[in-house]
Scaffold this active site. Sequence first.
Site, PDB file in Angstrom:
ATOM      1  CG  ASN A   1      -0.399  -0.180   2.528  1.00  0.00           C
ATOM      2  OD1 ASN A   1       0.599  -0.855   2.696  1.00  0.00           O
ATOM      3  ND2 ASN A   1      -1.022   0.441   3.530  1.00  0.00           N
TER       4      ASN A   1
ATOM      5  CD  GLU B   1      -5.831  -5.341  -1.574  1.00  0.00           C
ATOM      6  OE1 GLU B   1      -4.855  -4.677  -1.195  1.00  0.00           O
ATOM      7  OE2 GLU B   1      -6.809  -5.620  -0.830  1.00  0.00           O
TER       8      GLU B   1
END
Length: 134
Positions: free
Chosen positions: A43, A56
């Site tokens: 992130n 992701e």
Amino acid sequence: MMTKEELLEQAFEAQKNAYAPYSNFHVGAAVLTADDHVVLGANVENASYPAGACAEATALNAAYSLGYRKDDIKMIAITSHGDTPARPCGKCRQIIRELAGKQVPIILSNRNETVETTIEVLLPDSFGPEDLLK
Ligand SMILES: [Zn+2]
């Protein structure tokens, strides 16, 4: 083919690269491709919060940027350090829905607990490309 445990280790490595000065919540992701490549993501937050990116999504977007497509995505590992393995946020569920197959194993782990799921379970009855292409 790489095992779930090996892919999780790669995601834990990517998690170390998280840039999360605001939430201090570090997430890693590893996407396994059909040719046994692993594409990593972490992130990356932003002072303008909505401009941040989840691990992701970063990994899947990177895989696509390398030329991989839906059928090439074989497994997704997502790691975090909370009390329970972090589930993908709503936006990422939609991104996974678009970029990976419905049956692709999604492995979530915080080291203490590991959960395996699919996007079909995480985002049932979803909107997708076939809704636009009719
Ligand atoms: Zn997300």
